[in-house]
Scaffold this motif. Structure first.
Motif, PDB file in Angstrom:
ATOM      1  N   CYS A   1     -68.275  -4.367 131.283  1.00  0.00           N
ATOM      2  CA  CYS A   1     -67.194  -3.836 132.110  1.00  0.00           C
ATOM      3  C   CYS A   1     -66.283  -4.942 132.642  1.00  0.00           C
ATOM      4  O   CYS A   1     -66.734  -5.834 133.353  1.00  0.00           O
ATOM      5  CB  CYS A   1     -67.773  -3.058 133.290  1.00  0.00           C
ATOM      6  SG  CYS A   1     -66.485  -2.295 134.267  1.00  0.00           S
TER       7      CYS A   1
ATOM      8  N   TYR B   1     -63.987  -4.401 134.730  1.00  0.00           N
ATOM      9  CA  TYR B   1     -63.563  -4.014 136.084  1.00  0.00           C
ATOM     10  C   TYR B   1     -64.655  -4.304 137.121  1.00  0.00           C
ATOM     11  O   TYR B   1     -64.542  -3.922 138.275  1.00  0.00           O
ATOM     12  CB  TYR B   1     -63.162  -2.532 136.107  1.00  0.00           C
ATOM     13  CG  TYR B   1     -61.911  -2.317 135.283  1.00  0.00           C
ATOM     14  CD1 TYR B   1     -60.647  -2.529 135.823  1.00  0.00           C
ATOM     15  CD2 TYR B   1     -62.001  -1.986 133.939  1.00  0.00           C
ATOM     16  CE1 TYR B   1     -59.504  -2.388 135.057  1.00  0.00           C
ATOM     17  CE2 TYR B   1     -60.862  -1.839 133.172  1.00  0.00           C
ATOM     18  CZ  TYR B   1     -59.615  -2.044 133.740  1.00  0.00           C
ATOM     19  OH  TYR B   1     -58.484  -1.907 132.971  1.00  0.00           O
TER      20      TYR B   1
ATOM     21  N   VAL C   1     -67.764  -3.190 137.401  1.00  0.00           N
ATOM     22  CA  VAL C   1     -68.656  -2.113 137.848  1.00  0.00           C
ATOM     23  C   VAL C   1     -70.118  -2.563 137.826  1.00  0.00           C
ATOM     24  O   VAL C   1     -70.925  -2.142 138.643  1.00  0.00           O
ATOM     25  CB  VAL C   1     -68.447  -0.850 136.968  1.00  0.00           C
ATOM     26  CG1 VAL C   1     -69.459   0.240 137.288  1.00  0.00           C
ATOM     27  CG2 VAL C   1     -67.029  -0.322 137.157  1.00  0.00           C
ATOM     28  N   PHE C   2     -70.425  -3.475 136.894  1.00  0.00           N
ATOM     29  CA  PHE C   2     -71.818  -3.925 136.800  1.00  0.00           C
ATOM     30  C   PHE C   2     -71.989  -5.337 137.357  1.00  0.00           C
ATOM     31  O   PHE C   2     -72.917  -6.046 137.001  1.00  0.00           O
ATOM     32  CB  PHE C   2     -72.289  -3.883 135.332  1.00  0.00           C
ATOM     33  CG  PHE C   2     -71.988  -2.573 134.669  1.00  0.00           C
ATOM     34  CD1 PHE C   2     -72.468  -1.385 135.208  1.00  0.00           C
ATOM     35  CD2 PHE C   2     -71.206  -2.511 133.525  1.00  0.00           C
ATOM     36  CE1 PHE C   2     -72.178  -0.166 134.624  1.00  0.00           C
ATOM     37  CE2 PHE C   2     -70.911  -1.298 132.937  1.00  0.00           C
ATOM     38  CZ  PHE C   2     -71.395  -0.120 133.481  1.00  0.00           C
TER      39      PHE C   2
ATOM     40  N   CYS D   1     -64.890   2.013 138.781  1.00  0.00           N
ATOM     41  CA  CYS D   1     -64.747   2.496 137.399  1.00  0.00           C
ATOM     42  C   CYS D   1     -63.385   3.153 137.191  1.00  0.00           C
ATOM     43  O   CYS D   1     -62.974   4.007 137.969  1.00  0.00           O
ATOM     44  CB  CYS D   1     -65.856   3.492 137.089  1.00  0.00           C
ATOM     45  SG  CYS D   1     -65.699   4.173 135.440  1.00  0.00           S
ATOM     46  N   VAL D   2     -62.693   2.744 136.142  1.00  0.00           N
ATOM     47  CA  VAL D   2     -61.394   3.339 135.822  1.00  0.00           C
ATOM     48  C   VAL D   2     -61.474   4.176 134.544  1.00  0.00           C
ATOM     49  O   VAL D   2     -60.455   4.589 133.998  1.00  0.00           O
ATOM     50  CB  VAL D   2     -60.290   2.262 135.681  1.00  0.00           C
ATOM     51  CG1 VAL D   2     -60.092   1.489 136.956  1.00  0.00           C
ATOM     52  CG2 VAL D   2     -60.603   1.306 134.516  1.00  0.00           C
TER      53      VAL D   2
ATOM     54  N   CYS E   1     -62.487   3.384 131.454  1.00  0.00           N
ATOM     55  CA  CYS E   1     -61.999   2.781 130.203  1.00  0.00           C
ATOM     56  C   CYS E   1     -62.921   3.082 129.032  1.00  0.00           C
ATOM     57  O   CYS E   1     -62.532   2.997 127.879  1.00  0.00           O
ATOM     58  CB  CYS E   1     -61.810   1.278 130.370  1.00  0.00           C
ATOM     59  SG  CYS E   1     -63.342   0.336 130.291  1.00  0.00           S
ATOM     60  N   MET E   2     -64.174   3.408 129.304  1.00  0.00           N
ATOM     61  CA  MET E   2     -65.167   3.844 128.325  1.00  0.00           C
ATOM     62  C   MET E   2     -65.753   2.726 127.459  1.00  0.00           C
ATOM     63  O   MET E   2     -66.460   2.989 126.497  1.00  0.00           O
ATOM     64  CB  MET E   2     -64.618   4.958 127.405  1.00  0.00           C
ATOM     65  CG  MET E   2     -64.057   6.155 128.118  1.00  0.00           C
ATOM     66  SD  MET E   2     -65.199   6.951 129.257  1.00  0.00           S
ATOM     67  CE  MET E   2     -66.278   7.800 128.136  1.00  0.00           C
TER      68      MET E   2
ATOM     69  N   CYS F   1     -68.096   0.640 128.254  1.00  0.00           N
ATOM     70  CA  CYS F   1     -69.561   0.596 128.367  1.00  0.00           C
ATOM     71  C   CYS F   1     -70.186   1.659 127.473  1.00  0.00           C
ATOM     72  O   CYS F   1     -71.243   1.437 126.878  1.00  0.00           O
ATOM     73  CB  CYS F   1     -69.988   0.764 129.823  1.00  0.00           C
ATOM     74  SG  CYS F   1     -69.392   2.256 130.595  1.00  0.00           S
TER      75      CYS F   1
HETATM   76  S1  SF4 Z   1     -65.978   3.168 131.873  1.00  0.00           S
HETATM   77 FE1  SF4 Z   1     -65.018   1.141 131.833  1.00  0.00          FE
HETATM   78  S2  SF4 Z   1     -64.533   0.771 133.978  1.00  0.00           S
HETATM   79 FE2  SF4 Z   1     -66.057   2.396 133.953  1.00  0.00          FE
HETATM   80  S3  SF4 Z   1     -68.006   1.359 134.086  1.00  0.00           S
HETATM   81 FE3  SF4 Z   1     -67.616   1.678 131.942  1.00  0.00          FE
HETATM   82  S4  SF4 Z   1     -66.687  -0.213 131.289  1.00  0.00           S
HETATM   83 FE4  SF4 Z   1     -66.515  -0.185 133.513  1.00  0.00          FE
END
Ligand code: SF4
Ligand code: SF4
Lengths: 374, 470
Positions: free
Chosen positions: B64, B66, B68-69, B83-84, B86-87, B89
Motif C-alpha cells: 500500500c 497510502y 494503510v499497512f 484507504c483510498v 486503489c486495490m 493490495c
Molecule cells: S486498497 Fe489501496 S489504499 Fe486501500 S489498503 Fe489496499 S493498497 Fe492501500
C-alpha cells in the motif's frame, strides 16, 4: 540498499502480475471495492484476462458491457437470422486512415488505435509499452500533448504526434517523425477546459520535455489561441502540411451540440481523420463536474456526425474515429454500427496493464501500479 | 483613485470567495473497508521470509502506497481511514486482502442523497475546492432530471480560456426583482411609472435552511450569506436577522405579526400555508418592497405564475420537494415544471419582468447551471446546507414539512466557513461550465435550452431506427 530496492520492485511486480492472472479466475470472487458503473469489477477482470491470454473469458465473466444503464451498455446485437457465419479468415477488420485521393495511403489491420496519453501524466514505461504494442500490432498510438521522449523514436512509424493547445514539446523534428499528426482541440473528459498538469508532476524530465520549469503547474489553454474560425483552422492544417507534407492530419474534437458542424469544418480544412472524443473519456485529472456534465456521450455523437457527413456528400472522403468511453471490442463494433469507421482507445490499454479505474491518478502519490505519474 | 490611471473611483476588485480549510468535526465513515485474513497473512509472511531469505526490507515491504499497512502491526491492524480503494493490495494478495465499500458509507444518505453526493458536499465544504479526480467518469450513463441533461461547450469560437484560472471575468451575479419594460418620465425627468426594483446577488443562489434547523445553523447561514453577498431566507423571527440586509423573511398568516418587516429587502409570501390575499395586504403595507411568492410546482403552476404576476409579485419561488420532485400527480422532476413555467412566462411576454427562483433537490454544483438553463434566475439550497454542516440522516428527507436531517451542534464560525467553502467550490464549478460554453455572464444562460442536450432527445435522434427491446 540498491539491491533491496530492486528486490522490493521485483517482489511487487511479480505479485501484481500474479494477481492480474489469478483474479479473473474468480477463485476469490469479484473484489467488492473494484470497479464502478462504467468499468465494472467484472469488466476490469475480463480485460486483465484478455490482456494475459489474448482470448475472451470462458468462465462467464462479462467482457462486453458495463453497468451504466445507457449508451453501449443498452445496445445489443440483432440475431443474424439466416445469415451464414463467416469463417474468421474471411473477415477483414482493417480500415484505411486516408480516404482522400491525395496523401499517404495508411491503414490499420483492425479498427482502432491508441489515444493520446501524455508524457508527464503517464509513466515512460507505460508509454514505451504502448509504442511497442502499436508497432507489433501494426497500428498507432498518440503521444498526447506532453512531448515526444527520445525513447519513442525507434517506434516513430507508429506514433502519432499530438499538437495540442499548450504546444508542449511540439518541435519540427517530432512533427516530421509522424505518419499522422493530431490536432487536439478539446478532450472529452474536460471539454472546453484546458489541461492542468499539477506542479509535483513536473519533474526535471517532464520540464525538459515540455520546455518549462520544474515543479511549476502547467496549463494547456483552451482553445487554440490562434484558431477562432474554420479559416484559422485551415491555416493550422496548412502549417502542419508544410512542416510534414507526408503526414495525415487528424483533428480531435469534443462533442458539443454542433459537433456535426465542427466535423464538416474539419473536412473542408483538409483533415483526413475527424476524431470525436465523447464526454465519458479518460483523463489524468479533470474536474468531476466536467466529466459528467459537459458535452454529449460518444454514442450520441457518432450517428449525428456520420449522418451529417453523409448528407453533405463527403462521408466517404473522411475517416471518422470515435473515442471517449470505448472500453471493449463490443463497444468498438457498436460504434462502427452507429457510423464510425473505427475507434481510439486509451483507458482500456491502461486496464490491460493493471489499472483498477480507481481514479487516484491525481493524488500526488503516483499510480500504485505505475501507469500514471505521481 | 485607481492607481496610475488618473480615474476616480474604487480600484477594480475581481469577485473572489475566500475558502479556508474547515475540517469535519464529526466522524465521516471510511469509504472503503479493508480487511486482511489474518491466518493467511501470517502464512504469507512465513513464506516470504523464507523465499526472500530473511531480507527484512523485502519481506516487510508492503503493497500500500497510502500507508494503510504502515502501522506496527501492518496488515494485522490496518489504518483503515487511509484507504483510498486503489486495490493494489487485492491485486497483489487476492487470497488475503478484501477491500469493500464500507457499510456505514453505503448507508449514508437517503433515496435522493447518494453516499457519493454526501461525500462530494463534505469535500467541497471542508476544502472549498473543485472535486478533481483521475480517469474518466464512473457513474450511470444518464438519469432522471438533472442527470439527463448535458451542457454544451464551444470548440473554438469563444473568449480565451477563462475558467477558474482565467484572465477574463465571468460574472456569476444574478438580479432579483422586477423590471418594467420601459420607464415613464415626467416633464421634470422623474420616473413616474413602475420603477426598476432589483437586488443583486453575487451568486445565482439563495440559502434557505430547512425549518427544523437549529439556531446555530441559522446564524452560520446568516454570516456566510453576508460574507458572500447572497440572500438567505427563513421564517424564523430571530432578532439577529433584524438588521441583516441579506435576510428575506418568509411570511404567512401565522408568523406575520411576529416579524419586523420594515428593513427586509424582500418579503417572501408562503403560498403553501397562506392564500394569495396576503400578497395584496403586504403590497399595500409596503408598496415599494420586493415581494416574492413561494409556490408549489404542480399542474396549475403556469397559470398560477401568470396570476401572481398580475397580483404584483416581483419574484416567484417555485418549489419542489426536497428530492426535487414536484407536487403534481405524476411527481415529475422539477426541471420539467420549471421549463413549463418559464416558457409560459416567455409566451405571455412577461418573463423579463419577473424573477424565478427554483428550489428542491439542488444538491450538486451542476444542478445550478442546469436549473438556470431550464429557466430559473436563481436556485435555493436547502438540505445541501445541512449536509455541509454534517447533519445526520435519520430517515428519508423528502417532505418539506418533515426534514429527517438532524442538525448537530456546531461552532458558528466553523459553520459559516463551511458554507462559504461550499459556495466557493460551486462558484468555481459554475465558472467551469460557463467558460466551456464561452459565456461571460450567468444571466445569459437563463432559459437557454439550446446550450444543453437532453438524454431523451439525443437518444431519439441517435438511435432512430434501432428496434427497442420490449
Ligand atoms: S486498497 Fe489501496 S489504499 Fe486501500 S489498503 Fe489496499 S493498497 Fe492501500
Ligand atoms: S491511479 Fe488508479 S485509475 Fe489512475 S492509472 Fe493508476 S490504477 Fe488507473
Amino acid at each position: 540498499m540498491i539491491n533491496n530496492q530492486a528486490g522490493i520492485n521485483e517482489k511487487h511486480s511479480e505479485r501484481i502480475h500474479h494477481g492480474l492472472d489469478i483474479l479473473p479466475s474468480l477463485k476469490y470472487g469479484i473484489p467488492g471495492g473494484l470497479g464502478n458503473k462504467r468499468w465494472t469489477g467484472e469488466l476490469l477482470l475480463a480485460t486483465y484476462l484478455q490482456a494475459s491470454t489474448g482470448q475472451p473469458p470462458s468462465n462467464g465473466l462479462e467482457y462486453r458491457i458495463g453497468d451504466s444503464g445507457g449508451g453501449f451498455d443498452v445496445l445489443s446485437w440483432r440475431k443474424p437470422g439466416d445469415m451464414p457465419r463467416l469463417a474468421t479468415e474471411e473477415v477483414d477488420l482493417g480500415i484505411p486512415l486516408n480516404n482522400r485521393a491525395v496523401g499517404a495511403k495508411l491503414s490499420i489491420p483492425f479498427p482502432f488505435y491508441g489515444g493520446g496519453m501524455s508524457f508527464g501524466s503517464i509513466s515512460l514505461n507505460f508509454m514505451i509499452a504502448r509504442a511497442r504494442a502499436a508497432e507489433k500490432l501494426g497500428t498507432y498510438m498518440s503521444t498526447g500533448e506532453g512531448g515526444y521522449p527520445e525513447q519513442l523514436v525507434p517506434y516513430k512509424d507508429h506514433i502519432i504526434t499530438q499538437v495540442a493547445t499548450g504546444m508542449f514539446g511540439v518541435r519540427e523534428e517530432t512533427m516530421q517523425y509522424a505518419p499522422i499528426l493530431e490536432f487536439k482541440y478539446a478532450q472529452g473528459a474536460k471539454p472546453g477546459l484546458g489541461g492542468h498538469l499539477l506542479a509535483d508532476k513536473v519533474t526535471s524530465e517532464v520540464a525538459r520535455m515540455r520546455e518549462s520549469s520544474m515543479f511549476t503547474s502547467l496549463y494547456s489553454p483552451f482553445p487554440f489561441h490562434s484558431v477562432y474560425s474554420v479559416e484559422d483552422h485551415k491555416k493550422h492544417v496548412d502549417w502542419i502540411k508544410t512542416v510534414n507534407p507526408r503526414a495525415l492530419v487528424s483533428v480531435k474534437v469534443s462533442t458539443p451540440t454542433d459537433v456535426d458542424m465542427v466535423a464538416i469544418g474539419s473536412y473542408y480544412a483538409g483533415a483526413n481523420i475527424i476524431h470525436i472524443d465523447g464526454g465519458y473519456g479518460g483523463t489524468g485529472a479533470a474536474p468531476e463536474i466536467a466529466k459528467k456534465n459537459i458535452a454529449m456521450p460518444i454514442e450520441y455523437a457518432i450517428p449525428k456526425v456520420h449522418r451529417y457527413l453523409v448528407s453533405e456528400g463527403v462521408r466517404d472522403e473522411i475517416v471518422l474515429m470515435a473515442s471517449g468511453g470505448i472500453r471493449t471490442a463490443d463497444d468498438i463494433a457498436k460504434a462502427i454500427a452507429l457510423g464510425a469507421d473505427g475507434c481510439v482507445v486509451a483507458t482500456a490499454e491502461a486496464v490491460a496493464v493493471g489499472c483498477t479505474h480507481c481514479g487516484n491518478c491525481e493524488r500526488g502519490r503516483g499510480c500504485q501500479v505505475g501507469i500514471t505519474r505521481g | 483613485m485607481v492607481s496610475g490611471t488618473g480615474v476616480e473611483g474604487p480600484a477594480y476588485e475581481r469577485f473572489h470567495i475566500e475558502a479556508k480549510s474547515a475540517d469535519h468535526v464529526y466522524n465521516v465513515p471510511n469509504k472503503f473497508d479493508v480487511h486482511a485474513k489474518r491466518l493467511r497473512l501470517a502464512a504469507m509472511l512465513i513464506h516470504e521470509t523464507i523465499r526472500y531469505r530473511f531480507n527484512r526490507d523485502i519481506v516487510l515491504s508492503r503493497p500500500c502506497i497510502y500507508g494503510v499497512f504502515s502501522g506496527r502491526l501492518g496488515g494485522f491492524k490496518p489504518i483503515k481511514q487511509r484507504c483510498v480503494g486503489c486495490m493494489r493490495c487485492v491485486q497483489e494478495y487476492p487470497h488475503i486482502m478484501q477491500v469493500n465499500y464500507g457499510k456505514k458509507y453505503r448507508e449514508l444518505g437517503d433515496l435522493h442523497w447518494t453516499p457519493e453526493s454526501v461525500f462530494t458536499i463534505l469535500y467541497e465544504s471542508s476544502t472549498g475546492k473543485i472535486p478533481v479526480k483521475g480517469m474518466g467518469y464512473k457513474g450511470s450513463f444518464s438519469g432522471e432530471g438533472w442527470d439527463g441533461i448535458w451542457t454544451d461547450m464551444s470548440e473554438i469560437v469563444r473568449p480565451t480560456r477563462d475558467g477558474v484560472f482565467g484572465r477574463e471575468y465571468i460574472s456569476t451575479s444574478a438580479d432579483i426583482g422586477s423590471k418594467p419594460f420601459f420607464l415613464d418620465f415626467s416633464s421634470s425627468d422623474d420616473v413616474t411609472g413602475k420603477k426598476i426594483r432589483l437586488l443583486q446577488s453575487s451568486l445565482p443562489i439563495m440559502l434557505q435552511p430547512p425549518e427544523s434547523s437549529k439556531l446555530d445553523i441559522g446564524i452560520a447561514v446568516k454570516q456566510s450569506a453576508s460574507k458572500l453577498g447572497i440572500y438567505h431566507m427563513s421564517r424564523s423571527p430571530l432578532n439577529a436577522y433584524e438588521e441583516d440586509p441579506w435576510y428575506v423573511p418568509i411570511v404567512d398568516k401565522a408568523n406575520l405579526g411576529k416579524l419586523n418587516l420594515d428593513r427586509a429587502p424582500m418579503i417572501e409570501v408562503d403560498l403553501f400555508t397562506s392564500n394569495r390575499g396576503l400578497i395584496g395586504e403586504l403590497r399595500q403595507r409596503y408598496p415599494s418592497k420586493l415581494i416574492s411568492v413561494r409556490l408549489k410546482i404542480d399542474e396549475a403552476a403556469e397559470d398560477e405564475a401568470c396570476r401572481l404576476f398580475n397580483d404584483g409579485a416581483d419574484v416567484i419561488h417555485l418549489c419542489a420537494d426536497y428530492h426535487g420532485f414536484d407536487y403534481s400527480k405524476t411527481h415529475s422532476h422539477i426541471s420539467h415544471g420549471l421549463r413549463r413555467v418559464h416558457t409560459r412566462l416567455v409566451n405571455e411576454g412577461i418573463r423579463d419582468r419577473i424573477t424565478l427562483i427554483a428550489s428542491g433537490g439542488i444538491t450538486r454544483a451542476e444542478h445550478v447551471p442546469k436549473a438556470i438553463i431550464c429557466g430559473a434566475d436563481l436556485v435555493g439550497l436547502d438540505t445541501t446546507l445541512l449536509i455541509a454542516l454534517q447533519s445526520e440522516f435519520k430517515g428519508e428527507t423528502r417532505d418539506r414539512t418533515d426534514c429527517r436531517l438532524a442538525s448537530r451542534k456546531i461552532e458558528v464560525a466553523w459553520g459559516a466557513q463551511r458554507l462559504i467553502n461550499l459556495m466557493a467550490s460551486w462558484h468555481d464549478q459554475l465558472i467551469e461550465i460557463l467558460s466551456a460554453m464561452g459565456m461571460r455572464d450567468v444571466r445569459r444562460l437563463r432559459g437557454d435550452v439550446g446550450r444543453s442536450m437532453t438524454d431523451e432527445e439525443l437518444r431519439e435522434q441517435a438511435f432512430e431506427g434501432i428496434d427497442k427491446l420490449s
